[in-house]
Design an enzyme around this catalytic site. Structure first.
Site, PDB file in Angstrom:
ATOM      1  CG  HIS A 246      -2.032   0.989   1.091  1.00  0.00           C
ATOM      2  ND1 HIS A 246      -1.855   2.343   1.252  1.00  0.00           N
ATOM      3  CD2 HIS A 246      -3.334   0.821   0.776  1.00  0.00           C
ATOM      4  CE1 HIS A 246      -3.004   2.952   1.055  1.00  0.00           C
ATOM      5  NE2 HIS A 246      -3.911   2.066   0.772  1.00  0.00           N
TER       6      HIS A 246
ATOM      7  CE1 TYR B 100      -5.077   9.115   7.966  1.00  0.00           C
ATOM      8  CE2 TYR B 100      -3.835   9.390   5.927  1.00  0.00           C
ATOM      9  CZ  TYR B 100      -3.990   8.795   7.171  1.00  0.00           C
ATOM     10  OH  TYR B 100      -3.056   7.895   7.616  1.00  0.00           O
TER      11      TYR B 100
ATOM     12  N   PRO C  18      -3.309   6.662  17.188  1.00  0.00           N
ATOM     13  CG  PRO C  18      -5.531   5.970  16.914  1.00  0.00           C
ATOM     14  CD  PRO C  18      -4.603   6.667  17.889  1.00  0.00           C
TER      15      PRO C  18
ATOM     16  CE  LYS D 170       5.084   6.976  12.026  1.00  0.00           C
ATOM     17  NZ  LYS D 170       5.854   6.629  10.829  1.00  0.00           N
TER      18      LYS D 170
ATOM     19  CE1 TYR E 106       0.368   8.006   7.135  1.00  0.00           C
ATOM     20  CE2 TYR E 106       0.907   6.896   5.085  1.00  0.00           C
ATOM     21  CZ  TYR E 106      -0.003   7.206   6.076  1.00  0.00           C
ATOM     22  OH  TYR E 106      -1.283   6.707   6.015  1.00  0.00           O
TER      23      TYR E 106
END
Length: 388
Positions: free
Chosen positions: A68, A198, A290, A294, A385
């Site tokens: 992904h 998002y 979250p 991580k 990220y």
């Protein structure tokens, strides 16, 4: 060696120690079926995959994990996508449900002869700074017991015995409540996007994260104190449609909501991560929101660092890794916390009751505009990220 908790941190650590001939036992309060069914995050960083591959623990995720590499942001100013595998360090995520990873690690550990005691709750770590460390336990039927060990690894989470057993005078706790609450949802529905979604909306944040071809994780921001069952399935889907702007960008694939949880976004770090014979790893060492995926990745990284340190100490008498474990982990933890905090501020607007609401929301829109238009900002985002 006693390992408290059979999550990613505990099982990676136990597998690595066992592979080097170090006797250890894993003490897990859940039963086997509950452990395997415990749904958690599923985005594995490239470094996490490399660690698991390096130690022969990646067969399942290499067979079934999905690469992904794309985020889609939806805001009042439109939408845009970032293929972060072409930015920064040019690394993607691997999507593999954490419960599947835990099942793989458990199978590998037991096939190699590793010992695990299910239904055994660690109550306290005793004499960690003395000559006779031990773990006081309670079995599922209430019987007390004790395990003695040269070292103890507290991988049993934020509320586990590992963290509780650190004396107040020996540790500092750093905590931040981000004042944001998410309703976490698992839906029996195929993903609606080929990206992590998002969405920033005046009614609050909404998020879309694929898990498998038939299961999707969603998040929807709600008021603090909202019970997990307060919203009907229909209300949840209507709210997700609204916040993710389904009328503009396409409908969401609906399905039965099979799991709900309420997540108060908090950050929590302990310093140091060692007290005598007791070491902390995973959520016991640090809790992270979250918003940036991580937690599991830090757990695997910490487990490898701790395994190397203990192997050096127990097989060669080299204590350098043991002495530096806490500092090395905390370097990674604070970098992850900084990026997570940045993501929280990127994705959540100020409430209308906040006197600085206009200022804070304008700052958020400016951050999003920079991420949309600036290549240097995109490279920074991609590196943070995926990195740990």
């Amino acid at each position: 060696m006693a390992v408290l908790g059979a999550g990613p941190a505990g099982l990676v650590l136990a597998n690595l120690l066992l592979a080097r001939g170090i006797d250890c036992v894993v003490l897990e309060r859940s039963d086997r079926d509950s452990l395997r069914a415990r749904a958690r995050a599923g985005f594995l960083a490239a470094n996490t995959v490399r660690v698991l591959e390096r130690h022969g623990l990646a067969d399942g995720l290499l067979r079934h994990g999905q690469t992904h590499s794309t985020c889609e942001f939806r805001t009042e100013d439109g939408r845009f996508r970032l293929d972060y595998s072409t930015l920064g360090q040019r690394e993607p995520h691997t999507v593999y449900p954490q419960q599947d990873l835990v099942a793989d690690l458990l199978t590998h550990y037991q096939a190699a002869g590793g010992r695990i005691r299910f239904g055994t709750e660690a109550v306290a770590v005793l004499d960690a700074d003395g000559d006779d460390p031990s773990v006081r336990v309670r079995t599922a039927d209430g019987r007390p017991g004790r395990w003695r060990a040269r070292y103890v690894a507290g991988c049993d989470g934020r509320h586990g015995a590992g963290r509780r057993s650190l004396p107040d005078h020996a540790v500092r706790r750093f905590h931040r409540d981000h004042r944001v609450t998410w309703l976490g949802l698992l839906a029996e529905a195929p993903p609606s996007l080929d990206a992590v979604g998002y969405a920033v909306h005046e009614r609050g944040f909404a998020g879309h994260m694929a898990r498998t071809s038939e299961i999707t994780r969603y998040y929807v921001q709600c008021e603090r104190g909202t019970p997990a069952d307060a919203w009907s399935d229909e209300r949840i889907w209507d709210e997700l449609d609204l916040r993710m702007r389904a009328k503009e960008y396409g409908p969401l694939r609906r399905g039965r909501i099979v799991q709900r949880s309420v997540v108060d976004l908090e950050s929590d770090v302990l310093e140091p991560l060692r007290h005598g014979a007791l070491f902390l790893a995973g959520d016991a060492a640090s809790l992270i929101s979250p918003s940036a995926a991580k937690g599991a990745n830090l757990a695997v990284l910490e487990a490898e660092l701790l395994a190397r340190a203990l192997i050096d100490d127990l097989t060669r008498g080299d204590s350098i890794g043991v002495e530096s474990y806490s500092a090395r982990c905390l370097d990674h933890i604070w970098r992850a916390q900084e990026f997570s905090h940045w993501m929280v501020e990127l994705l959540h607007g100020a409430s209308s009751g906040d006197g600085d609401a206009h200022f804070l929301n304008s700052m958020r829109r400016s951050r999003m505009a920079s991420l949309r238009t600036s290549r240097s900002q995109q490279d920074w985002f991609a590196e943070r990220y995926v990195g740990v």
